[in-house]
Design a protein around this motif. Structure first.
Motif, short mmCIF file in Angstrom:
data_model
loop_
_atom_site.label_atom_id
_atom_site.label_comp_id
_atom_site.label_asym_id
_atom_site.label_seq_id
_atom_site.Cartn_x
_atom_site.Cartn_y
_atom_site.Cartn_z
N ALA A 52 100.41 38.40 24.50
CA ALA A 52 99.16 38.26 25.25
C ALA A 52 98.89 36.79 25.57
O ALA A 52 99.08 35.92 24.72
N ARG A 53 98.43 36.53 26.78
CA ARG A 53 98.10 35.15 27.18
C ARG A 53 96.70 35.06 27.80
O ARG A 53 95.87 34.28 27.36
N ASN A 54 96.43 35.83 28.86
CA ASN A 54 95.12 35.78 29.51
C ASN A 54 94.85 37.10 30.22
O ASN A 54 95.75 37.93 30.38
N ILE A 55 93.62 37.28 30.66
CA ILE A 55 93.26 38.47 31.45
C ILE A 55 92.60 37.99 32.73
O ILE A 55 91.47 37.49 32.71
N PRO A 56 93.30 38.09 33.86
CA PRO A 56 92.72 37.65 35.13
C PRO A 56 91.45 38.43 35.47
O PRO A 56 91.23 39.54 34.97
N LYS A 57 90.65 37.87 36.32
CA LYS A 57 89.41 38.52 36.73
C LYS A 57 89.71 39.89 37.33
O LYS A 57 90.70 40.09 38.03
N ASN A 58 88.83 40.82 37.03
CA ASN A 58 88.91 42.20 37.53
C ASN A 58 90.08 42.99 36.95
O ASN A 58 90.44 44.04 37.48
N GLN A 59 90.68 42.48 35.87
CA GLN A 59 91.70 43.24 35.15
C GLN A 59 91.20 43.56 33.75
O GLN A 59 90.34 42.88 33.21
N LYS A 60 91.77 44.60 33.17
CA LYS A 60 91.39 45.05 31.83
C LYS A 60 92.37 44.57 30.75
O LYS A 60 91.99 44.35 29.61
N ASN A 61 93.65 44.48 31.14
CA ASN A 61 94.69 44.26 30.13
C ASN A 61 95.24 42.84 30.17
O ASN A 61 95.21 42.16 31.20
N TRP A 62 95.81 42.45 29.03
CA TRP A 62 96.40 41.12 28.90
C TRP A 62 97.57 40.93 29.85
O TRP A 62 98.42 41.81 29.98
N GLU A 63 97.64 39.76 30.47
CA GLU A 63 98.85 39.30 31.11
C GLU A 63 99.76 38.77 30.00
O GLU A 63 99.27 38.12 29.06
N LEU A 64 101.06 39.01 30.12
CA LEU A 64 101.97 38.71 29.02
C LEU A 64 102.91 37.56 29.35
O LEU A 64 103.22 37.31 30.52
N VAL A 65 103.36 36.87 28.30
CA VAL A 65 104.30 35.76 28.46
C VAL A 65 105.44 35.95 27.47
O VAL A 65 105.38 36.76 26.56
N GLY A 66 106.49 35.14 27.65
CA GLY A 66 107.66 35.24 26.79
C GLY A 66 107.57 34.35 25.57
O GLY A 66 106.59 33.61 25.36
N VAL A 67 108.62 34.38 24.78
CA VAL A 67 108.68 33.65 23.52
C VAL A 67 108.45 32.16 23.72
O VAL A 67 107.78 31.51 22.90
#
Length: 400
Positions: A52-67
């Motif tokens: 998990a990294r951040n949740i952009p506006k108007n989204q519900k779920n986490w944006e994901l990043v790598g190791v």
């Protein structure tokens, strides 16, 4: 701690809570809610997908990043804190699963100073809670890797090898990675790791902390002579402004540096950067992303800076010379955590995050006024610190 003082301390906090809402948060309830929300997120997030990294506006779920993203350790850290808060073995298993992929960072060439953020939040909390010897070995390797970025000519760790425009750069964020080095020096690593951490903190203190007690984001140095070239910003509003998260890193980082070294100048620095932060807080108690943005009051807030500062103030409260000063910092931390635990900062059912309204990198138009994972991490840490503090007070009062 003197029992009479403890009783007076509790009475003081109770009185303050009535006047300023400093201690009205039901810590147990909030932690329970956060744990349940984290478990819900785990139903749709697995380690192979990312972190998990951040949740952009108007989204519900986490944006994901790598190791390799600098924030990769915070989600496993949230899981470890959730396990600590609940004792739920399912959470421990999930924390282990999300921690495991980060191991490679410890055994790969150092690409930046963020090794502490990645591994002390994940493997560090894991080792603290489980005493898993493999975790200890990874942490020791990670400390050795981080130390390869140390430049003895400057006396500090190179923060961003890729950012050559800043020459040998030392950023205030890097104060937070020193805890890994201090820990390693006490747990099987070499004395040199302690020396590197202490030297880095001294160089940062002497060059990045300004006379007005605000902190430069970046200090640039001549890599050969060690000469301090200039202080500037990368993520703040202006070179001479006070970037809120950077000031919070300073509060926490110098408090830890004092805890580990007992050097009086680190305590004095932690106090003065804390006082400057608290003196400049807006009326509503949560900092704008930068205290000097000319667009205030229309500038975005930074909940992450409040959460980090709260953790730092709770740490600092243990070392200041007077009881009144200790109470002041505990009350200030409680007030910020209380504010974060209510609308408009507490996410509730809004999305998967715990907190709303953090700001990552406004000059690059990145992560502005959105949930960011490190806000959740330090929020959970502060809640656990407050819970432990209150438990200790209650226990001592029961004995009296």
């Amino acid at each position: 701690m003197n029992r009479l003082f403890l009783l007076l301390f509790v009475l003081t906090l109770t009185n303050c809570s009535k006047q300023e809402k400093n201690s009205v948060v039901d810590t147990e309830k909030i932690l329970s809610q956060n744990v349940e929300k984290t478990k819900e997120t785990l139903k749709v997030l697995t380690p192979d997908q990312g972190f998990a990294r951040n949740i952009p506006k108007n989204q519900k779920n986490w944006e994901l990043v790598g190791v390799k993203d600098w924030c990769s350790g915070f989600w496993p850290g949230v899981l470890w804190y959730s396990y600590e808060a609940s004792g739920d073995e399912e959470l421990r298993e999930q924390a282990e699963k999300f921690t495991a992929p980060l191991k490679s960072i410890a055994y790969s060439p150092a690409e930046n100073h963020d090794i502490g953020f990645m591994l002390y939040t994940s493997y560090g909390n894991g080792y603290r809670l489980t005493n898993n010897e493999e975790y200890k070995n990874v942490l020791l390797a990670a400390a050795d890797t981080l130390a390869t970025l140390y430049n003895p000519n400057v006396g500090s760790i190179l923060s961003w090898p890729s950012q050559t425009q800043f020459r040998h750069n030392t950023i205030i964020d890097n104060m937070m990675n020193l805890e890994l080095l201090f820990w390693a020096a006490k747990n099987g690593g070499t004395k040199e790791l302690y020396n590197v951490a202490e030297s880095h903190a001294l160089v940062t203190m002497k060059n990045l902390v300004r006379k007005d007690s605000a902190i430069y984001h970046v200090g640039s140095f001549d890599e050969t002579t060690g000469e301090f070239l200039k202080g500037q910003t990368h993520q703040g509003y202006a070179d001479e402004s006070m970037w809120a998260r950077g000031q919070a890193w300073g509060i926490y980082g110098f408090s830890v540096a004092y805890r580990e070294t007992h050097r009086k100048e680190f305590l004095e620095t932690a106090i003065k950067v804390s006082e400057h932060f608290l003196n400049r807080l807006p009326e509503d108690g949560i900092p704008y992303w930068d205290f000097d943005d000319v667009n205030i009051p229309d500038a975005p807030k930074d909940a992450s800076a409040a959460a980090i500062a709260a953790c730092g103030l709770l740490e600092l409260s243990k070392f200041v010379p007077s009881k009144a000063q200790s109470e002041k910092y505990v009350n200030a931390a409680r007030k910020m955590i209380n504010l974060l635990s209510e609308a408009p900062y507490y996410s509730g059912d809004t999305n998967q995050a715990l907190l709303l309204h953090s700001t990552g990198h406004l000059p690059h138009d990145s992560e502005i006024d959105v949930p960011i994972i490190y806000a959740d991490y330090y929020y959970m840490e502060a809640l656990l610190r407050i819970q432990k503090m209150d438990s200790e007070v209650t226990s001592e009062l029961a004995k009296s």
